[in-house]
Write a protein that holds these residues in place. Structure first.
Motif, PDB file in Angstrom:
ATOM      1  N   ILE A 248      -0.913  -7.602   3.941  1.00  0.00           N
ATOM      2  CA  ILE A 248       0.084  -6.713   4.540  1.00  0.00           C
ATOM      3  C   ILE A 248       1.161  -7.502   5.289  1.00  0.00           C
ATOM      4  CG2 ILE A 248       0.430  -4.908   6.283  1.00  0.00           C
ATOM      5  CD1 ILE A 248      -2.420  -3.898   5.500  1.00  0.00           C
ATOM      6  N   GLU A 249       0.754  -8.385   6.189  1.00  0.00           N
ATOM      7  CA  GLU A 249       1.732  -9.084   7.016  1.00  0.00           C
ATOM      8  C   GLU A 249       2.484 -10.162   6.242  1.00  0.00           C
ATOM      9  OE1 GLU A 249       1.310 -11.377  11.227  1.00  0.00           O
ATOM     10  OE2 GLU A 249       0.671  -9.289  11.161  1.00  0.00           O
ATOM     11  N   ARG A 277      -8.319  -1.057  -1.209  1.00  0.00           N
ATOM     12  CA  ARG A 277      -7.855   0.026  -2.077  1.00  0.00           C
ATOM     13  C   ARG A 277      -7.507   1.277  -1.277  1.00  0.00           C
ATOM     14  NH1 ARG A 277      -6.617  -3.705  -5.492  1.00  0.00           N
ATOM     15  NH2 ARG A 277      -8.402  -4.725  -6.472  1.00  0.00           N
ATOM     16  N   ALA A 278      -8.162   1.453  -0.112  1.00  0.00           N
ATOM     17  CA  ALA A 278      -7.924   2.657   0.687  1.00  0.00           C
ATOM     18  C   ALA A 278      -6.764   2.504   1.671  1.00  0.00           C
ATOM     19  CB  ALA A 278      -9.194   3.021   1.455  1.00  0.00           C
ATOM     20  N   SER A 279      -6.256   1.280   1.840  1.00  0.00           N
ATOM     21  CA  SER A 279      -5.210   1.041   2.834  1.00  0.00           C
ATOM     22  C   SER A 279      -3.917   1.764   2.458  1.00  0.00           C
ATOM     23  CB  SER A 279      -4.936  -0.460   2.953  1.00  0.00           C
ATOM     24  OG  SER A 279      -3.780  -0.696   3.727  1.00  0.00           O
ATOM     25  N   LEU A 282      -1.000  -0.407   1.485  1.00  0.00           N
ATOM     26  CA  LEU A 282      -1.015  -1.090   0.194  1.00  0.00           C
ATOM     27  C   LEU A 282      -1.001  -0.139  -0.987  1.00  0.00           C
ATOM     28  CD1 LEU A 282      -3.749  -3.758   1.054  1.00  0.00           C
ATOM     29  CD2 LEU A 282      -1.278  -4.123   0.977  1.00  0.00           C
ATOM     30  N   ARG A 283      -0.917   1.146  -0.721  1.00  0.00           N
ATOM     31  CA  ARG A 283      -1.107   2.138  -1.786  1.00  0.00           C
ATOM     32  C   ARG A 283      -0.026   2.091  -2.859  1.00  0.00           C
ATOM     33  NH1 ARG A 283       0.056   7.045   2.410  1.00  0.00           N
ATOM     34  NH2 ARG A 283       2.307   6.768   2.624  1.00  0.00           N
ATOM     35  N   ASP A 284       1.163   1.592  -2.529  1.00  0.00           N
ATOM     36  CA  ASP A 284       2.243   1.540  -3.519  1.00  0.00           C
ATOM     37  C   ASP A 284       2.414   0.155  -4.126  1.00  0.00           C
ATOM     38  OD1 ASP A 284       2.885   4.245  -3.112  1.00  0.00           O
ATOM     39  OD2 ASP A 284       4.118   3.741  -1.364  1.00  0.00           O
ATOM     40  N   ARG A 285       1.423  -0.730  -3.895  1.00  0.00           N
ATOM     41  CA  ARG A 285       1.520  -2.091  -4.409  1.00  0.00           C
ATOM     42  C   ARG A 285       0.338  -2.424  -5.322  1.00  0.00           C
ATOM     43  NH1 ARG A 285       1.641  -5.802   0.615  1.00  0.00           N
ATOM     44  NH2 ARG A 285       1.335  -7.344  -1.054  1.00  0.00           N
ATOM     45  N   ARG A 286       0.581  -3.279  -6.305  1.00  0.00           N
ATOM     46  CA  ARG A 286      -0.499  -3.802  -7.136  1.00  0.00           C
ATOM     47  C   ARG A 286      -1.066  -5.032  -6.422  1.00  0.00           C
ATOM     48  NH1 ARG A 286       3.583  -2.859 -11.193  1.00  0.00           N
ATOM     49  NH2 ARG A 286       2.987  -1.205 -12.649  1.00  0.00           N
TER      50      ARG A 286
END
Length: 583
Positions: A248-249, A277-279, A282-286
């Motif tokens: 993320i960072e 996977r639940a974050s 990060l939901r819009d990233r591969r």
């Protein structure tokens, strides 16, 4: 458009104007003081679980550390950066100071991955890696994998001696320079992957035992020291947060988890993968998760983990090309072509059979998994660097054989990984190097010598001193003086074919493969939509009579090689690809 990103951590220092919060877990102590350079130490508040906290005004870039009752001062175990190496001051970092130029980058599908593993120090640090990216992109690389960068003692290290998992090592650059590297890669359409180590801490600069001894188990050991106790919720959170932090960072596109077989609580791997996977961040990233697991266990791959390093692929190709049979190579020296066929068809060669050199079963069935669940390689940092003299395959096998094996690796639907220097036929060794001092340096030096004393090939030879600066300098890859240009052209050709015809398609799990000679295999994969890829691989130096094959040529190493194969003759040191398109 620019943006900034931060992972708000439940530990360490969370910077904010007007009130930075420091949180530190030290259950062994009743009192801890926060020490900010040029200020008097301030006593922190303790709760019943041993967490110490304090909120106060502190500027970005302030230097801080924790003062224990016995007078020992220690860095923050969640330090984002260090001043003065692993024994020095932690630096208060404002994660949002860096403004990203590619905030909308969403990643790439895993099947498109062509991984290039590199050591940042050999490229001159993060800025040097960034400078190399355009040439790697032009070659056909789609993912850069950094060997571990977590802060380690000294200025030279493979990275597996890290002791501060949240702090990029200052020898490579600052946090902002690392973010600029990732940003630059994304601007070029490249994924950035990071190797992370959660199975042990290095031997120098690991202070955790001084304030949180329960972190280490007394009943288990790893080859690198005391086992980390993943039964503790504080430990699980510490490492899960580290995973999310890098993704993320720093916006890494994926992580490679080192030696997960040395983590006692295997459920933590799946728990952390589920957290990724639940974050919502990060939901819009591969995002891709890759394991190293010597046990050849596929259970994690059936859930939220994308792939696993496949040492079997390396071992079987290495035996075919070099004839070596010491150590684990012995378990691949019998029916080697049959083992290669199984590797191309199923992924793992050993799927529960007994391996002689360990004397017990290894592996689980893997034939139901897609080819992209396996990361395949002819070389990597381990397989080169764990040899006494860091020998590359380039120096151990005929160039024509290496090129045929390279074609097989890059045209196989499994995810290929290239080690830095392969693309220029480098003969430069990749040696084991460290920068320890005193008794630890001598122990590492002697341990390295003893490790190889039992091998006949190294008898009487002086194993390079891991702590010598020359050992590191000798490990920086250099192009082969006569073969580099042709080898680079080969990589460029093969990767262009891969991008156009192989990674652009979704491969089906079912594959077919059979040995057709002592060092030869025929393998076929099917893709959604009806296309079929066939590889004919002959790693012997002599031609081989085979059953005639059909299909339009996708790749042949020289004109006429595919026609000869379709007529029943497979040249020596040759890989041919045929692609049948759907009607």
């Amino acid at each position: 458009m620019t943006a900034s990103f931060e992972r708000r951590l439940p530990l360490g220092a969370t910077y904010a104007e007007g009130g930075t919060t420091f949180r530190f877990w030290a259950p062994a102590h009743a009192e801890v003081r926060l020490e900010i350079r040029d200020r008097d130490p301030i006593r922190m508040e303790r709760d019943d679980e041993g967490w110490f906290s304090l909120t106060l005004d502190a500027p970005a870039e302030a230097r801080y550390r924790y003062h224990l009752p016995d007078g020992l001062t220690v860095p923050d175990p969640a330090s984002r950066f260090q001043d003065g190496d692993v024994h020095g001051w932690s630096v208060l970092v404002d994660p949002r100071a860096y403004r990203w130029r590619t905030p909308d980058w969403a990643g790439r599908p895993w099947r498109e991955a062509v991984i290039y593993e590199l050591h940042a120090g050999c490229f001159g640090g993060f800025a040097g890696v960034a400078e190399a990216l355009p040439l790697l992109k032009e070659l056909g690389i789609t993912a850069i994998q950094l060997m571990p960068i977590a802060d380690f003692p000294g200025s030279r290290n493979w990275g597996y001696d890290g002791v501060l998992p949240y702090a990029p090592d200052a020898a490579y650059g600052t946090p902002d320079e690392l973010k600029a590297l990732v940003d630059r890669a994304h601007g070029l359409g490249l994924m950035m992957l990071l190797d992370v180590v959660y199975n042990h801490f290095g031997p120098d600069g690991n202070y955790i035992g001084a304030y949180a001894p329960p972190v280490f188990r007394e009943d288990l050991e790893t080859p690198w020291g005391g086992a980390i106790d993943f039964r503790l919720p504080e430990v699980r959170s510490y490492f899960t947060e580290n995973v999310l932090y890098w993704l993320i960072e720093y916006r890494f596109d994926g992580l490679r988890f080192d030696a997960v077989h040395a983590i006692s609580e295997q459920d933590w791997i799946d728990e952390t993968a589920r957290a990724v996977r639940a974050s919502h961040e990060l939901r819009d990233r591969r995002v891709h998760l890759i394991l190293e697991n010597e046990r050849n266990e596929q259970s994690h791959l059936a859930a939220d983990v994308d792939a696993q390093w496949n040492d079997d692929f390396h071992h079987v190709f290495h035996v075919l090309l070099t004839g070596e049979h010491e150590g684990y190579y012995e378990d691949f020296s019998d029916d080697t072509a049959g083992k290669l066929a199984r590797c191309l068809k199923d992924g793992f060669v050993y799927q529960g059979e007994v391996m002689g050199h360990i004397g017990e079963p290894r592996g689980t069935p893997s034939g139901h998994l897609p080819a992209t669940a396996f990361v395949s390689f002819l070389q990597n940092h381990d397989q080169i660097g764990n040899r006494a003299f860091g020998d590359r395959l380039t120096t151990l096998a005929p160039p024509e054989g290496v090129e045929a094996a390279t074609a097989a690796m890059l045209l196989c639907p499994q995810v290929p990984m290239i080690f830095m220097g392969e693309e220029v036929a480098s003969e430069t060794p990749f040696l084991f190097f460290t920068d320890h001092e005193g008794k630890l340096a001598e122990a590492v030096r002697e341990g390295r010598r003893k490790e190889f004393a039992k091998f006949a090939a190294f008898a009487g030879a002086e194993v390079p001193d891991p702590n010598a600066e020359k050992t590191f300098e000798d490990s920086i890859p250099e192009p082969h003086p006569t073969r580099a240009e042709a080898r680079t052209a080969l990589f460029r050709t093969l990767l262009a074919i891969r991008a156009a015809e192989i990674s652009s398609r979704v491969v089906r799990p079912e594959a077919e493969a059979e040995a057709i000679g002592p060092k030869a295999v025929k393998a076929t994969w099917s893709f959604e939509g009806g296309a079929r890829l066939t590889l004919l691989i002959n790693l012997a130096d002599e031609a081989l009579d085979i059953a005639p094959v059909e299909g339009p040529p996708l790749y042949e190493p020289r004109p006429g090689a595919a026609d000869a194969a379709r007529a029943g003759r497979l040249d020596g040191f040759t890989t041919i690809a045929l692609m049948e398109q759907p009607a």
